[in-house]
Design an enzyme around this catalytic site. Structure first.
Site, mmCIF file in Angstrom:
data_model
loop_
_atom_site.group_PDB
_atom_site.id
_atom_site.type_symbol
_atom_site.label_atom_id
_atom_site.label_comp_id
_atom_site.label_asym_id
_atom_site.label_seq_id
_atom_site.Cartn_x
_atom_site.Cartn_y
_atom_site.Cartn_z
ATOM 1 N N GLN A 85 -31.123 12.498 -74.412
ATOM 2 C CA GLN A 85 -31.437 11.673 -73.234
ATOM 3 C C GLN A 85 -32.876 11.932 -72.774
ATOM 4 O O GLN A 85 -33.626 10.998 -72.477
ATOM 5 C CB GLN A 85 -30.463 12.007 -72.115
ATOM 6 C CG GLN A 85 -30.852 11.473 -70.765
ATOM 7 C CD GLN A 85 -29.768 11.687 -69.728
ATOM 8 O OE1 GLN A 85 -28.790 10.970 -69.730
ATOM 9 N NE2 GLN A 85 -29.940 12.665 -68.855
ATOM 10 N N HIS B 110 -23.862 20.961 -59.729
ATOM 11 C CA HIS B 110 -23.662 22.362 -60.123
ATOM 12 C C HIS B 110 -25.036 23.026 -60.231
ATOM 13 O O HIS B 110 -26.058 22.385 -59.936
ATOM 14 C CB HIS B 110 -22.880 22.441 -61.443
ATOM 15 C CG HIS B 110 -23.447 21.563 -62.528
ATOM 16 N ND1 HIS B 110 -24.656 21.815 -63.130
ATOM 17 C CD2 HIS B 110 -22.975 20.423 -63.097
ATOM 18 C CE1 HIS B 110 -24.897 20.888 -64.036
ATOM 19 N NE2 HIS B 110 -23.906 20.029 -64.033
ATOM 20 N N HIS C 95 -27.979 21.145 -61.911
ATOM 21 C CA HIS C 95 -28.668 20.170 -61.047
ATOM 22 C C HIS C 95 -29.578 20.894 -60.042
ATOM 23 O O HIS C 95 -30.694 20.466 -59.782
ATOM 24 C CB HIS C 95 -27.651 19.351 -60.248
ATOM 25 C CG HIS C 95 -26.730 18.505 -61.078
ATOM 26 N ND1 HIS C 95 -25.380 18.730 -61.140
ATOM 27 C CD2 HIS C 95 -26.967 17.435 -61.863
ATOM 28 C CE1 HIS C 95 -24.815 17.819 -61.921
ATOM 29 N NE2 HIS C 95 -25.750 17.018 -62.385
ATOM 30 N N MET D 110 -25.635 12.137 -61.474
ATOM 31 C CA MET D 110 -24.397 11.378 -61.236
ATOM 32 C C MET D 110 -23.472 12.169 -60.309
ATOM 33 O O MET D 110 -22.270 11.915 -60.250
ATOM 34 C CB MET D 110 -23.703 11.076 -62.563
ATOM 35 C CG MET D 110 -24.562 10.192 -63.474
ATOM 36 S SD MET D 110 -23.616 9.240 -64.654
ATOM 37 C CE MET D 110 -22.872 10.535 -65.603
ATOM 38 N N LYS E 110 -30.236 20.156 -71.409
ATOM 39 C CA LYS E 110 -28.846 20.118 -71.871
ATOM 40 C C LYS E 110 -28.549 18.765 -72.525
ATOM 41 O O LYS E 110 -27.830 18.675 -73.501
ATOM 42 C CB LYS E 110 -27.903 20.365 -70.710
ATOM 43 C CG LYS E 110 -26.512 20.542 -71.184
ATOM 44 C CD LYS E 110 -25.514 20.282 -70.101
ATOM 45 C CE LYS E 110 -24.233 19.867 -70.738
ATOM 46 N NZ LYS E 110 -23.835 18.540 -70.331
HETATM 47 P P1 AMP Z 1 -25.810 14.308 -64.772
HETATM 48 O O1 AMP Z 1 -25.433 14.361 -63.331
HETATM 49 O O2 AMP Z 1 -24.825 14.974 -65.675
HETATM 50 O O3 AMP Z 1 -26.214 12.930 -65.217
HETATM 51 O O4 AMP Z 1 -27.112 15.194 -64.899
HETATM 52 C C1 AMP Z 1 -28.252 14.972 -64.098
HETATM 53 C C2 AMP Z 1 -29.400 15.765 -64.649
HETATM 54 O O5 AMP Z 1 -29.066 17.154 -64.641
HETATM 55 C C3 AMP Z 1 -29.722 15.409 -66.115
HETATM 56 O O6 AMP Z 1 -31.124 15.396 -66.276
HETATM 57 C C4 AMP Z 1 -29.088 16.532 -66.876
HETATM 58 O O7 AMP Z 1 -29.709 16.794 -68.126
HETATM 59 C C5 AMP Z 1 -29.296 17.696 -65.923
HETATM 60 N N1 AMP Z 1 -28.342 18.765 -66.213
HETATM 61 C C6 AMP Z 1 -27.004 18.644 -66.357
HETATM 62 N N2 AMP Z 1 -26.453 19.831 -66.671
HETATM 63 C C7 AMP Z 1 -27.475 20.725 -66.737
HETATM 64 C C8 AMP Z 1 -27.563 22.124 -67.024
HETATM 65 N N3 AMP Z 1 -26.484 22.844 -67.305
HETATM 66 N N4 AMP Z 1 -28.781 22.706 -66.998
HETATM 67 C C9 AMP Z 1 -29.887 21.974 -66.707
HETATM 68 N N5 AMP Z 1 -29.874 20.661 -66.436
HETATM 69 C C10 AMP Z 1 -28.688 20.033 -66.450
#
Ligand code: AMP
Length: 279
Positions: free
Chosen positions: A153, A34, A37, A30, A149
């Site tokens: 999900q 960081h 990602h 989304m 994390k």
């Molecule tokens: P999001 O943009 O928050 O929807 O996350 C996109 C993907 O990145 C999802 O699969 C999350 O689980 C993964 N993600 C988010 N934060 C972390 C983290 N700190 N370490 C590893 N993967 C992450």
């Protein structure tokens, strides 16, 4: 790096590469990228010829309108980061590309969404499944990358892939943390400096809890919640100790499958989640 906005454009990008025998990996995000990602992008690049990152803030998965409105975004910064990582393609669809018509599907995840995030964010995982299943249909990747994390999900997406019988391998990636232990998250950008400092207590207590399995499960749950709630900046929404397969709460450490502890904590208006493996 190709930046594509339409389903048609990304489909033909994939077709071209598949026809020349290349493997495609997908990293759904989304945005507000960081190091968490980036770790997914790196693993994807290692395991596939072509890496596609999608950036889409999916309205369907927000059970709270303010959370959706306030979700951080900075597309120019994200594109710069992805370019530095030599990403092959970024898919940045507007909402009508993903949802050209209302999506009324209702998924049934059995026990998987009955606890934790599923219980506290009604409809959240149904919204996640809608967008991820669509992304999988648009981008027929061989592999897709998700972070531990968001452990619940990850479990739900693995199950969805099985029951829709999609030909994609779901790959999981360990949680990336800041140097003080706080799990990296796009929502960390919303913390003020004080909240940011206190938020490191969450992982600190989770790591301490790992070494306290001499306590019965219920007692350890209370210990974790109490230690975090003692900090006036933090408020535990839930801390659950669950079976890693069913995600149902466990009562004893003798549980046959692995065990994970998952937590959600509010600091001001920001809600943070984290987890730790117990066995
Ligand atoms: P999001 O943009 O928050 O929807 O996350 C996109 C993907 O990145 C999802 O699969 C999350 O689980 C993964 N993600 C988010 N934060 C972390 C983290 N700190 N370490 C590893 N993967 C992450």
């Amino acid at each position: 790096m190709e930046v594509l906005k339409t389903v048609q454009a990304v489909r033909s990008f994939c077709k071209e590469h598949k026809n020349s025998g290349k493997t495609i990996g997908l990293v759904p995000t989304m945005g507000a990228l960081h190091e968490g990602h980036i770790s997914l992008v790196k693993k994807c690049k290692k395991e596939n010829n072509i890496t596609i990152v999608s950036i889409f803030i999916n309205p369907e998965q927000f059970n709270n309108k303010n959370d959706f409105r306030n979700y951080p975004h900075d597309i120019e910064r994200d594109l710069k980061i992805l370019k530095e990582q030599n990403t092959d393609c970024v898919f940045v669809p507007p909402e009508e590309e993903i949802y050209p018509a209302p999506d009324y599907r209702m998924f049934n995840f059995g026990t998987l969404d009955k606890s934790m995030e599923g219980a506290f964010r009604p409809g959240h995982f149904n919204g996640v499944a809608k967008v991820v299943s669509r992304l999988f249909q648009i981008i027929e990747a061989q592999r897709a990358y998700f972070g531990e994390k968001d452990f619940q999900q990850l479990a739900i997406i693995k199950q969805m892939v099985k029951f829709i019988n999609l030909p994609v391998e779901v790959r999981s990636c360990p949680t990336v943390r800041n140097s003080d232990g706080l799990a990296q998250s796009s929502r960390n950008a919303l913390l003020n400096p004080q909240q940011r400092t206190h938020a490191s207590l969450i992982s600190k207590v989770l790591f301490e809890a790992r070494d306290k399995k001499d306590l019965p499960v219920e007692e350890l749950k209370n210990w974790v919640a109490t230690r975090i709630n003692e900090n006036p900046f933090l408020e535990v929404e839930y801390f659950e100790i669950a079976d890693i397969e069913t995600l149902q709460p466990v009562r004893s450490w003798e549980n046959g499958n692995g065990i994970i502890g998952c937590i959600a904590v509010k600091t001001g208006n920001v809600r943070l989640i984290d987890n730790v493996f117990f066995k």
